[in-house]
Scaffold this motif. Sequence first.
Motif: not given
Length: 173
Positions: A54, A105, A107, A109, A112-114, A131, A133, A136, A140
């Motif tokens: 990512f 990674c 993201f 909550s 859902g974005q990195f 967030y 953790w 992945t 993905e």
Amino acid sequence: HVCNVTVPPGFLFTRDDRIVTLGSCFAENIARSFRGLDVDAFNITIGEEINSTFANLAYVRRVAGDPLDPVSTKIVEVLGRDPIDDRTHFEEATLVVFTLGVAPCFFASASGQFMMFLPREFSIKQLNKEYVWRNTSVEENINNIDAIVDVLTGINPDLKFVFSVSPIPLTCT
């Protein structure tokens, strides 16, 4: 080795090629080995804190000229330079050796974005509230690697790629 495949060495590189290695310190070792063979190799170290597919995708998108966003801004802070300054290396390269790092990674909550955090921003209490953790998925990571190849071949259509996995201790991931 993941599979038993024999590739003639000439397929990958010659002493006339220009190679970019990037990823963890393992990539630096690969570049050093190439230079020991009198092959032009330039290393771009991407620390383990950002060496996920990512973050790597955000890095190459910035190399390609995408505008700064929250993730690429963090990458600038970690690297101490703007990835866009690395573009010439990819324009002139014939081979990219990418050592991939960590799979887990953060993201957001809600979306859902990195997300990426600098070590000084790391607070378990804060991260657990806003967030997630997680590891992945294979899908993905395949999608990100495909996108990385697309972005870099958009810069240099003749690039060839070798992807490896950085030998980081499992306790780190």
